[in-house]
Design a protein around this motif. Sequence first.
Motif: not given
Ligand code: 16G
Length: 210
Positions: A101, A113, A133, A135, A137
Motif C-alpha cells: 500500500r 509499505e 481500513l 490492517l 484493526e
Molecule cells: C505502520 C507500521 C507497519 C504496520 C502498519 C499498519 C511503522 C514503521 N510501520 O505503518 O508495520 O503494518 O502501521 O497500519 O510504523 P494500519 O493498521 O494503519 O493498516
Amino acid sequence: AIPPERELCDRYGVSRMTARQAVMELVNEGLLYRVQGLGTFVTEEKVRQETGRLTSFTQDMRERGMEVSSEVLEVGADQAGPVVARMLGIEAGEKIVRVKRVRHADGRPMALETSHLLYERARGILGLDLSGLSLYEELSKSGIRIAEADQSYEAVLVNEAENTHLGVPVGSPALLIERITYDAEGHPFEYVKSVYRGDRYRVAARLRAP
Ligand code: 16G
C-alpha cells in the motif's frame, strides 16, 4: 511557495542582496527549501514518531489529526521467499498474504509499505478493501493480539520503483523501516518493509542513562 526575490525586495524595501541572503539563511536552517526550476518553498513540519510505542499508521496519523487513506497496490496470497520465511519463522514456499500500500496522510503520500503476513492468521483480510481500513484493526478483529515488535531504521534513497508512488524525485532521502510484529503468545505474524519519506517523517526517542 514564497514570492520571488524581486517581490520580496519591493515588499520589504530591501536590496536584492539582502533578500537573497535572508532566503539563503532560511534554506540553511531548513525552514525553506528550493526546488530547481520551481522556486523556494516553506518546509512542512515533519510527523514526529516516538519510538517505543507499537502503533499502526492509522493510529499514528489520526493522533496528529491527519486524515488517513491508502492506495492499495496489491493484496493477495503468495509463497514466502527465503527472506520473508526467515523473518516469519516459517519454511520458504509456505503460504503468506502480501499487502502492498501507499499510505497517505492528509491526501499526500507518506510511505510505501509492504506487509507479509502468515496466511493462516491473515487470510480473513483477503476479501477486504483496505483503502479505508486499518490492517491492525482488522487483524485484531480476527483475534490476533498485537503485542510487540522488533523494528529497525536505515537511511535509503528513493529508487525508480518507489518515486512515483511516494511523489518525490528518484534519489530523495527516505527511511527504510523494517518491523517483525509478534502476538501476545510471542509468535511473529507480520514482516513489514516500509519506505517513509525523509521530508515528512522523523523518529524521536527518549533515552535514559544505563
Ligand atoms: C505502520 C507500521 C507497519 C504496520 C502498519 C499498519 C511503522 C514503521 N510501520 O505503518 O508495520 O503494518 O502501521 O497500519 O510504523 P494500519 O493498521 O494503519 O493498516
